[in-house]
Design an enzyme around this catalytic site. Structure first.
Site, PDB file in Angstrom:
ATOM      1  N   ARG B  22      14.171   4.979   7.669  1.00 40.21           N
ATOM      2  CA  ARG B  22      14.211   3.817   8.570  1.00 40.21           C
ATOM      3  C   ARG B  22      15.606   3.710   9.172  1.00 40.21           C
ATOM      4  NH1 ARG B  22       9.584   2.525  10.744  1.00 40.21           N
ATOM      5  NH2 ARG B  22       7.949   2.162   9.216  1.00 40.21           N
ATOM      6  N   CYS B  87      -1.522  12.459  15.292  1.00 39.00           N
ATOM      7  CA  CYS B  87      -0.612  12.913  14.226  1.00 39.00           C
ATOM      8  C   CYS B  87      -0.156  14.342  14.436  1.00 39.00           C
ATOM      9  CB  CYS B  87      -1.288  12.782  12.864  1.00 39.00           C
ATOM     10  SG  CYS B  87      -1.725  11.095  12.458  1.00 39.00           S
ATOM     11  N   GLY B 120       2.919  -0.985   8.024  1.00 46.22           N
ATOM     12  CA  GLY B 120       1.549  -1.490   7.884  1.00 46.22           C
ATOM     13  C   GLY B 120       0.516  -0.422   8.165  1.00 46.22           C
ATOM     14  N   ARG B 193       0.246  -0.356  -6.577  1.00 44.88           N
ATOM     15  CA  ARG B 193      -0.859  -1.240  -6.176  1.00 44.88           C
ATOM     16  C   ARG B 193      -1.906  -0.492  -5.345  1.00 44.88           C
ATOM     17  NH1 ARG B 193       0.145  -3.800  -0.841  1.00 44.88           N
ATOM     18  NH2 ARG B 193       2.142  -2.957  -0.122  1.00 44.88           N
ATOM     19  N   CYS B 204      -0.139   7.212  -0.644  1.00 44.36           N
ATOM     20  CA  CYS B 204      -0.207   7.119   0.818  1.00 44.36           C
ATOM     21  C   CYS B 204       1.179   7.438   1.369  1.00 44.36           C
ATOM     22  CB  CYS B 204      -0.581   5.710   1.269  1.00 44.36           C
ATOM     23  SG  CYS B 204      -2.122   5.090   0.569  1.00 44.36           S
ATOM     24  N   CYS B 205       1.240   8.195   2.471  1.00 43.83           N
ATOM     25  CA  CYS B 205       2.556   8.506   3.016  1.00 43.83           C
ATOM     26  C   CYS B 205       3.164   7.253   3.626  1.00 43.83           C
ATOM     27  CB  CYS B 205       2.469   9.618   4.059  1.00 43.83           C
ATOM     28  SG  CYS B 205       1.756   9.154   5.633  1.00 43.83           S
TER      29      CYS B 205
END
Ligand SMILES: [Zn+2]
Lengths: 136, 384
Positions: B22, B87, B120, B193, B204-205
């Protein structure tokens, strides 16, 4: 009058929004069926397609319990998403309702259910949406 | 079935990356530019000698971002093409660069990509689509459906699936460019979770930001461009496919991975090799199940056996088929436009023997596979 979420995939047959049929296209050349609209056959590219009414049920090919919903999801969280294989071949993804999580099983028979859904705070956004529930 | 006529041999002669993660203070162009400068330096070919560039990205951040990015290096007037292919946008830009050079149109080409993916769940349809009412447009829910079905059919254990993430994090811990470098146990992965059962968060990536670039050069012009031949890596195959009719119509999340097969077969045919010749692989592991199904679709393992191979360590750096040696999407994150070229970067780095602590032993053949919405699949084979 109730409005279908997608008139090319779900035709309402009554005027109370509780009855309707999923629509598909069958190729009169090679026989394959797809869910929803098509102009040419996905398999052989023939233009000779005919609209058909799909079966009102199928078997649960797979399912998941969605804990983090996609943006704009207007329904409950979590919700169950089911992939149902119809006897004609196509798979149709939709929310599974009226089923406890423990009762879900790959291969279980499912039947079509219609429910009205509105986007929160959007006037006139109500649509009749196709869903799956366990067959009795 | 061969419908391709490759011409000249083409080599990757330079690769570059902007770290993945990020970067709130950096623009899309900043990420892309840094990767391009890195790749140009690696190749030894100056920007002023590049005759064409292809830029992969997906999220709209203004028009002609490829042009505004490269304008920072000087306005040379060359064609710059912006590529959106979900992608696989980055790998599609690379594919176009390859075909531009092998065909003889260009001697050299630049492929680059960058992305700043918002946080998200990722969806693929427009905001006013009926899909928003139906709830099926959810990338990770699609993977979860595939995972549930795969576990039912093959007996794959939750622990074997979690091992995909454990391995990815171990590899990424040795990669300075990775988004996520902390390592996890199988229990950590399974106890994170739930996103969509049975997929947990660490399977999950991450959505991510980053940039990647590659410089390609025709084999017969390597000397003219002053390229160091000992570090040039040949592109033995470049395949790109969209959906092939698979007997069940178009709306089948659970079937999607097997749409990789036609691209894989094309690539193997083009390269004149088979899956048994492959020394290392980068595949589209947006979720743990993705990696297992893609390596099966590439015929590296028989259907239903990739989970066991993973549990046995065969896909680890020290295994017989190392997979996602830089950490893959699971640890690098997935900036759509950059991912496919990031895979090329890792493959080239490994084939050059420059991967440092995560170096695979003496690899000669590497495969990079990327998938995207619209059943876009790319398979590239690189050889030393
Ligand atoms: Zn047909």
């Amino acid at each position: 009058m109730p409005v279908s979420v997608d008139e090319k995939c779900l035709r309402l047959t009554g005027d109370d929004g509780t009855s309707g049929t999923l629509l598909g296209m069958r190729c009169t050349e090679c026989g394959i069926v797809v869910f929803g609209p098509a102009t040419f056959c996905q398999s052989c590219s023939s233009p000779a397609l005919e609209e058909i009414e799909l079966a009102t049920g199928g078997v649960l090919y797979s399912y998941t319990i969605v804990r983090v919903p996609p943006p704009g999801w207007p329904g409950p969280v979590p919700y169950v998403l089911g992939e149902v294989e119809l006897p004609e071949g196509p798979h149709v993804l939709a929310e599974v309702i009226e089923c406890t999580h423990d009762a879900l099983q790959v291969g279980m028979p499912m039947t079509l259910a219609l429910q009205p859904v509105s986007m929160p705070d959007v006037p006139g956004s109500e649509r009749v949406v196709y869903k799956w529930r366990p067959a009795m | 079935m061969t419908q391709f006529r490759p011409g000249r041999d083409v080599y990757v002669v330079g690769v570059g990356l902007h770290a993945f993660g990020r970067f709130p203070d950096q623009s899309l162009s900043d990420l892309a530019r840094d990767a391009v400068v890195d790749a140009l330096q690696d190749s030894g070919i100056p920007w002023t000698a590049i005759p064409v560039a292809y830029f992969g990205h997906v999220y709209y951040q203004g028009m002609s971002v490829g042009e505004t990015t490269l304008a920072q290096l000087g306005l040379t007037g060359v064609p710059i093409i912006n590529v959106e292919n979900a992608c696989s946008s980055g790998s599609t830009a690379f594919w176009q660069a390859y075909w531009g050079v092998t065909s003889g149109v260009f001697d050299v080409a630049l492929a680059f990509g960058a992305e700043k993916v918002p946080g998200g769940p990722v969806t693929v349809t427009a905001e006013d689509s009926p899909a928003r009412y139906i709830g099926g447009d959810h990338m990770m829910a699609g993977y979860a459906l595939r995972m549930k079905r795969y576990m039912e059919e093959t007996g794959a254990t939750a622990a074997a699936l979690a091992q995909v993430t454990v391995k990815a994090r171990q590899n990424a811990a040795m990669n300075p460019y990775a988004h996520r470098k902390d390592t996890y146990s199988v229990e950590d992965v399974l106890n994170s979770r739930l996103i969509a059962d049975p997929l947990t968060l660490y399977q999950c990536c991450p959505t991510s930001e980053g940039g990647a670039a590659a410089v390609l050069c025709a084999g017969d012009t390597l000397d003219a461009y002053g390229v160091d031949r000992s570090r040039a890596i040949r592109i033995a195959a470049a395949a790109l496919t969209s959906g092939n009719y698979n007997g069940r119509g178009s709306d089948h999340s659970a079937f999607s991975p097997y749409r990789t097969e036609p691209a894989a077969l094309q690539a193997y045919e083009m390269a004149g090799i088979g899956p048994e010749d492959v020394d290392l692989v980068q595949v589209h592991d947006a979720a743990t199940i993705g990696e297992l199904q893609q390596i099966e679709a590439l015929h590296l393992f028989p259907y239903g056996e990739a989970w066991r191979a993973t549990a046995e360590g065969r896909t680890a750096l020290t295994g017989d088929v190392p997979v996602n040696t830089d950490g893959g999407l699971l640890a690098m994150g997935h900036p759509f436009g950059a991912t496919g070229i990031r895979m090329v970067h890792e493959t080239v780095t490994q084939l050059r023997g420059e991967a440092g602590p995560r170096q695979v032993e003496n690899p000669r053949v590497g495969v990079a596979q990327c998938s995207g919405a619209g059943d876009v699949t790319t398979v590239h084979i690189l050889t030393r």
